[in-house]
Design a protein around this motif. Structure first.
Motif, PDB file in Angstrom:
ATOM      1  N   HIS A 100      30.778  44.832  47.172  1.00 54.22           N
ATOM      2  CA  HIS A 100      30.303  45.386  48.440  1.00 54.22           C
ATOM      3  C   HIS A 100      31.440  45.654  49.426  1.00 54.22           C
ATOM      4  CE1 HIS A 100      25.977  44.930  47.591  1.00 54.22           C
ATOM      5  NE2 HIS A 100      26.387  43.930  46.832  1.00 54.22           N
ATOM      6  N   LYS A 101      32.597  45.950  48.877  1.00 60.17           N
ATOM      7  CA  LYS A 101      33.699  46.368  49.741  1.00 60.17           C
ATOM      8  C   LYS A 101      33.595  47.884  49.950  1.00 60.17           C
ATOM      9  CE  LYS A 101      36.836  42.689  48.258  1.00 60.17           C
ATOM     10  NZ  LYS A 101      38.102  42.352  47.575  1.00 60.17           N
ATOM     11  N   GLU A 102      33.719  48.284  51.179  1.00 62.43           N
ATOM     12  CA  GLU A 102      33.569  49.709  51.498  1.00 62.43           C
ATOM     13  C   GLU A 102      34.892  50.437  51.299  1.00 62.43           C
ATOM     14  OE1 GLU A 102      30.863  51.243  51.867  1.00 62.43           O
ATOM     15  OE2 GLU A 102      29.619  49.448  51.903  1.00 62.43           O
ATOM     16  N   ILE A 103      35.087  50.907  50.096  1.00 63.26           N
ATOM     17  CA  ILE A 103      36.279  51.699  49.793  1.00 63.26           C
ATOM     18  C   ILE A 103      35.830  52.987  49.121  1.00 63.26           C
ATOM     19  CG2 ILE A 103      37.659  49.604  49.460  1.00 63.26           C
ATOM     20  CD1 ILE A 103      37.636  50.347  46.457  1.00 63.26           C
ATOM     21  N   GLU A 104      36.692  53.948  49.095  1.00 64.65           N
ATOM     22  CA  GLU A 104      36.386  55.221  48.433  1.00 64.65           C
ATOM     23  C   GLU A 104      37.157  55.277  47.122  1.00 64.65           C
ATOM     24  OE1 GLU A 104      34.381  58.638  47.796  1.00 64.65           O
ATOM     25  OE2 GLU A 104      34.116  57.271  49.507  1.00 64.65           O
ATOM     26  N   PRO A 105      36.465  55.155  45.973  1.00 60.07           N
ATOM     27  CA  PRO A 105      37.162  55.202  44.687  1.00 60.07           C
ATOM     28  C   PRO A 105      37.949  56.501  44.523  1.00 60.07           C
ATOM     29  CG  PRO A 105      34.910  54.430  44.406  1.00 60.07           C
ATOM     30  CD  PRO A 105      35.018  54.926  45.816  1.00 60.07           C
ATOM     31  N   GLN A 106      39.076  56.380  43.807  1.00 61.12           N
ATOM     32  CA  GLN A 106      39.944  57.524  43.561  1.00 61.12           C
ATOM     33  C   GLN A 106      39.995  57.815  42.063  1.00 61.12           C
ATOM     34  OE1 GLN A 106      41.338  59.315  46.116  1.00 61.12           O
ATOM     35  NE2 GLN A 106      40.114  57.912  47.383  1.00 61.12           N
ATOM     36  N   PRO A 107      40.117  59.091  41.680  1.00 60.61           N
ATOM     37  CA  PRO A 107      40.197  59.420  40.254  1.00 60.61           C
ATOM     38  C   PRO A 107      41.373  58.710  39.590  1.00 60.61           C
ATOM     39  CG  PRO A 107      39.855  61.405  41.555  1.00 60.61           C
ATOM     40  CD  PRO A 107      40.162  60.314  42.533  1.00 60.61           C
ATOM     41  N   GLY A 108      41.155  58.242  38.376  1.00 63.62           N
ATOM     42  CA  GLY A 108      42.218  57.564  37.634  1.00 63.62           C
ATOM     43  C   GLY A 108      41.630  56.585  36.638  1.00 63.62           C
ATOM     44  N   GLN A 109      42.233  56.509  35.462  1.00 65.21           N
ATOM     45  CA  GLN A 109      41.718  55.625  34.412  1.00 65.21           C
ATOM     46  C   GLN A 109      41.926  54.164  34.798  1.00 65.21           C
ATOM     47  OE1 GLN A 109      43.982  55.038  30.754  1.00 65.21           O
ATOM     48  NE2 GLN A 109      42.154  55.524  29.551  1.00 65.21           N
ATOM     49  N   GLU A 110      40.929  53.354  34.504  1.00 61.79           N
ATOM     50  CA  GLU A 110      41.011  51.924  34.764  1.00 61.79           C
ATOM     51  C   GLU A 110      40.144  51.211  33.729  1.00 61.79           C
ATOM     52  OE1 GLU A 110      41.888  50.172  38.972  1.00 61.79           O
ATOM     53  OE2 GLU A 110      39.708  50.247  38.705  1.00 61.79           O
ATOM     54  N   PHE A 111      40.577  50.035  33.316  1.00 61.87           N
ATOM     55  CA  PHE A 111      39.791  49.201  32.412  1.00 61.87           C
ATOM     56  C   PHE A 111      39.327  47.979  33.197  1.00 61.87           C
ATOM     57  CE2 PHE A 111      42.533  51.657  29.662  1.00 61.87           C
ATOM     58  CZ  PHE A 111      41.693  52.013  28.610  1.00 61.87           C
ATOM     59  N   ILE A 112      38.047  47.700  33.117  1.00 62.43           N
ATOM     60  CA  ILE A 112      37.479  46.588  33.873  1.00 62.43           C
ATOM     61  C   ILE A 112      36.900  45.569  32.899  1.00 62.43           C
ATOM     62  CG2 ILE A 112      35.779  45.910  35.610  1.00 62.43           C
ATOM     63  CD1 ILE A 112      36.054  48.695  36.804  1.00 62.43           C
ATOM     64  N   LEU A 113      37.219  44.317  33.135  1.00 60.63           N
ATOM     65  CA  LEU A 113      36.783  43.216  32.286  1.00 60.63           C
ATOM     66  C   LEU A 113      35.656  42.448  32.972  1.00 60.63           C
ATOM     67  CD1 LEU A 113      40.341  41.897  31.376  1.00 60.63           C
ATOM     68  CD2 LEU A 113      38.855  43.274  29.907  1.00 60.63           C
ATOM     69  N   LEU A 114      34.599  42.183  32.239  1.00 57.01           N
ATOM     70  CA  LEU A 114      33.483  41.362  32.702  1.00 57.01           C
ATOM     71  C   LEU A 114      33.243  40.300  31.639  1.00 57.01           C
ATOM     72  CD1 LEU A 114      31.051  44.313  33.538  1.00 57.01           C
ATOM     73  CD2 LEU A 114      32.639  43.241  35.114  1.00 57.01           C
ATOM     74  N   TRP A 115      33.172  39.043  32.036  1.00 64.27           N
ATOM     75  CA  TRP A 115      33.003  37.987  31.039  1.00 64.27           C
ATOM     76  C   TRP A 115      32.425  36.731  31.675  1.00 64.27           C
ATOM     77  CZ3 TRP A 115      37.330  38.866  33.774  1.00 64.27           C
ATOM     78  CH2 TRP A 115      38.056  37.774  34.264  1.00 64.27           C
ATOM     79  N   LYS A 116      31.971  35.852  30.824  1.00 61.33           N
ATOM     80  CA  LYS A 116      31.425  34.566  31.262  1.00 61.33           C
ATOM     81  C   LYS A 116      32.445  33.480  30.926  1.00 61.33           C
ATOM     82  CE  LYS A 116      27.059  34.120  31.064  1.00 61.33           C
ATOM     83  NZ  LYS A 116      25.646  33.986  30.629  1.00 61.33           N
ATOM     84  N   GLN A 117      32.788  32.684  31.923  1.00 66.20           N
ATOM     85  CA  GLN A 117      33.762  31.622  31.710  1.00 66.20           C
ATOM     86  C   GLN A 117      33.190  30.550  30.795  1.00 66.20           C
ATOM     87  OE1 GLN A 117      36.757  30.914  32.122  1.00 66.20           O
ATOM     88  NE2 GLN A 117      37.647  31.825  33.934  1.00 66.20           N
ATOM     89  N   PRO A 118      33.936  30.127  29.777  1.00 69.88           N
ATOM     90  CA  PRO A 118      33.421  29.095  28.869  1.00 69.88           C
ATOM     91  C   PRO A 118      33.265  27.737  29.549  1.00 69.88           C
ATOM     92  CG  PRO A 118      35.698  29.666  28.332  1.00 69.88           C
ATOM     93  CD  PRO A 118      35.236  30.667  29.338  1.00 69.88           C
ATOM     94  N   GLN A 119      34.070  27.472  30.600  1.00 72.53           N
ATOM     95  CA  GLN A 119      34.021  26.150  31.222  1.00 72.53           C
ATOM     96  C   GLN A 119      32.758  25.938  32.057  1.00 72.53           C
ATOM     97  OE1 GLN A 119      36.547  28.257  31.448  1.00 72.53           O
ATOM     98  NE2 GLN A 119      38.446  27.253  30.802  1.00 72.53           N
ATOM     99  N   ASP A 120      32.359  26.943  32.831  1.00 69.75           N
ATOM    100  CA  ASP A 120      31.227  26.750  33.744  1.00 69.75           C
ATOM    101  C   ASP A 120      30.134  27.801  33.594  1.00 69.75           C
ATOM    102  OD1 ASP A 120      32.375  29.017  34.824  1.00 69.75           O
ATOM    103  OD2 ASP A 120      33.161  28.016  36.608  1.00 69.75           O
ATOM    104  N   ALA A 121      30.278  28.713  32.628  1.00 75.38           N
ATOM    105  CA  ALA A 121      29.284  29.759  32.343  1.00 75.38           C
ATOM    106  C   ALA A 121      29.084  30.719  33.518  1.00 75.38           C
ATOM    107  CB  ALA A 121      27.942  29.147  31.937  1.00 75.38           C
ATOM    108  N   ARG A 122      30.013  30.748  34.454  1.00 79.57           N
ATOM    109  CA  ARG A 122      29.923  31.706  35.560  1.00 79.57           C
ATOM    110  C   ARG A 122      30.553  33.025  35.152  1.00 79.57           C
ATOM    111  NH1 ARG A 122      32.121  29.305  41.068  1.00 79.57           N
ATOM    112  NH2 ARG A 122      31.418  31.376  41.712  1.00 79.57           N
ATOM    113  N   CYS A 123      29.958  34.117  35.627  1.00 78.69           N
ATOM    114  CA  CYS A 123      30.467  35.445  35.284  1.00 78.69           C
ATOM    115  C   CYS A 123      31.661  35.808  36.160  1.00 78.69           C
ATOM    116  CB  CYS A 123      29.367  36.489  35.434  1.00 78.69           C
ATOM    117  SG  CYS A 123      28.072  36.307  34.185  1.00 78.69           S
TER     118      CYS A 123
END
Length: 522
Positions: A100-123
């Motif tokens: 919910h940060k108000e920024i304006e995305p800019q064109p350009g390749q990016e890789f985003i990682l989403l995962w669940k932590q094994p220690q506390d199961a938080r994403c």
């Protein structure tokens, strides 16, 4: 459908004009089709061009957070966290929009990682760094790290560190340490916390030379041994790296001697250790600022330990005239260069009353100050170890001083007896595991002889003849890990076991006898 879309795609949905919200609510079969449906209606000025990628990202985030499956840790080899989503997008800044940060995305390749932590199961989520992507590729494809490093023209330790960072983030799963107190070797009370039984790091205390610029009265060994050669040293470091990787532990090399700086190839060996992702430390004497700068240019040691034996008159009696001032000046240099400085004292009957006054002298100069009890071997046989009758009173005073002086650290195993008597929590003892000889550390001499502990003769093999792994798992090493039979039923054994080097110095068998200074009354 509108409520479902808003739940799964909150940021994408709120950026749609009302008529497009109605359009998708009426025409979508299932919510998961939303990202593709957005892409199908572009281009249009009413819908931001980055919205399909944002919606893909939100869908993956929702799936990650909704996944209730337990993450099973591997038992043999490194593997990718099964909860990991790797999302390639054509816009930079989309991850920030999820927050919910108000920024304006800019064109350009990016890789985003989403995962669940094994220690506390938080994403978790983050933009993938080059190291993240490298580590994931290395583990996924099970590539030969030496071959990749050679192809890229860099040290293999660079790849090791990338994988290590991936493990610390939770992107990569690593099996538990294989350096674990085995019940058949080391019976321990059932309530013993796991962190007193399983080592996450292994240290090689490496005496690369016997050359020394001091002539201390308590020196354990003045035998004439040739320096380890540079070629032998590199082979040893390769063995150390391989051993630590196979046991799934971090590796540390504590360079010592003699004075390691007197070895003609010390700087090169130090650099070779860093190149193999082995954390360097130094156990040595004061050196010039120029000599110190040579290693700082490579990598700052995790600590630099020097020794003092009491206040100036007594220290210089033991270590030589002028040593006290030289050490104090060197500690000031370490502080200026922001190197973690440690001072070790060898405790004898003659300097018991000087420890705490010395700690006050060092309070603003060092990060840590502690002591080992004298092992009466070598030159030290002419000195007297602290007697049991005096030692318990000293420990009480030392513990009281620890509450007032932040540099004082606890090391000697027998301190746990007094902590237990006072109802205090136990600490890890000498190495975090009571006596860690041949468990989470070994000592290596210039000749290739491996000892369980440098403070007394405790040979367990020769690294020039057998691998470190063969030596570690051989029966001789297991005997040192078992410790003294006199301590086998003691409830404090996992964090104590006394000091076998002290026991040996009294002429007793460290495998059967109790530490002569033990004051536990059971």
């Amino acid at each position: 459908m509108p409520s479902v879309l808003h739940e799964i795609f909150p940021r994408s949905y709120e950026k749609l004009p009302p008529r497009w919200r109605r359009h998708f609510a009426q025409n979508l079969g299932v919510a998961e089709e939303f990202p593709q449906a957005l892409k199908a209606v572009l281009p249009t000025e009413e819908i931001p061009a980055y919205l399909p990628d944002l919606a893909r990202l939100e869908l993956a985030w929702h799936q990650c957070c909704s996944d209730s499956a337990d993450i099973e840790m591997p038992t043999q080899e490194l593997c990718i966290n099964p909860s990991l989503h790797l999302i390639e997008v054509g816009w930079r800044g989309l991850s920030a929009l999820l927050e919910h940060k108000e920024i304006e995305p800019q064109p350009g390749q990016e890789f985003i990682l989403l995962w669940k932590q094994p220690q506390d199961a938080r994403c978790r989520k983050s933009v993938a760094s080059a190291d993240d992507l490298l580590a994931l590729k290395l583990v996924t494809e099970q590539l030969n790290l030496h071959a990749v490093a050679a192809m890229q023209g860099q040290a293999v330790g660079v790849l090791d560190r990338a994988i290590e960072h991936g493990v610390s983030k939770g992107l990569i799963l690593q099996p538990k340490s294989r350096l674990h107190r085995r019940i058949e070797e080391f019976p321990a009370p059932e309530a013993t916390p796991e962190h007193f039984l399983s080592a996450e790091a292994f240290t090689l205390q490496w005496h690369i030379t016997q050359r020394c610029d001091l002539n201390c009265r308590h020196c354990y060994d003045r035998s004439a041994l040739e320096d380890v050669s540079f070629a032998q040293g590199v082979t040893i470091l390769e063995q150390m790296r391989d051993f630590c990787r196979r046991q799934h532990v971090a590796g540390q090399v504590s360079f010592s001697g003699g004075n390691p700086f007197l070895h003609p190839s010390f700087v090169a060996l130090y650099h070779a250790a860093v190149e193999r992702n082995l954390t360097p430390a130094i156990l040595g004497n004061p050196v010039s600022e120029h000599s110190l700068a040579q290693i700082l240019e490579i990598e700052k040691p995790v600590f630099y330990q020097v020794s003092l034996e009491g206040l100036e008159p007594h220290n210089d009696y033991i270590r030589g005239a002028g040593n006290y001032r030289a050490v104090m000046d060197f500690l000031d240099l370490l502080k200026r260069r922001e190197v973690y400085a440690m001072v070790m004292l060898t405790l004898t009957q003659d300097n018991l009353d000087q420890v705490l006054p010395l700690a006050q002298e060092l309070r603003e100069r060092v990060d840590l100050f502690t002591y080992n009890r004298l092992s009466m071997v070598g030159e030290g046989a002419a000195l007297q170890c602290a007697q049991q009758a005096n030692y318990q009173a000293f420990v009480k005073d030392y513990l009281a001083a620890c509450r007032e002086n932040p540099i004082l650290a606890m090391k000697d195993n027998l301190i746990n007896i007094e902590r237990d008597l006072q109802g205090l929590d136990l600490f890890g003892g000498c190495t975090g595991f009571g006596c860690g000889a041949a468990f989470n550390f070994v000592s290596l001499l210039p000749s290739g002889e491996v000892h369980a502990c440098r403070k007394y003769p405790s040979p367990i093999g020769n690294i020039l003849h057998n691998s470190l792994e063969e030596i570690y798992f051989a029966e001789k090493a297991k005997a040192y890990r078992r410790g003294s039979g006199a301590c086998i039923d003691c409830r404090l054994r996992p964090v104590c076991g006394g000091c076998p080097a002290v026991t040996y110095g009294y002429g007793q068998d460290p495998f059967t006898a109790k530490d002569p200074a033990c004051f536990l009354d059971e």
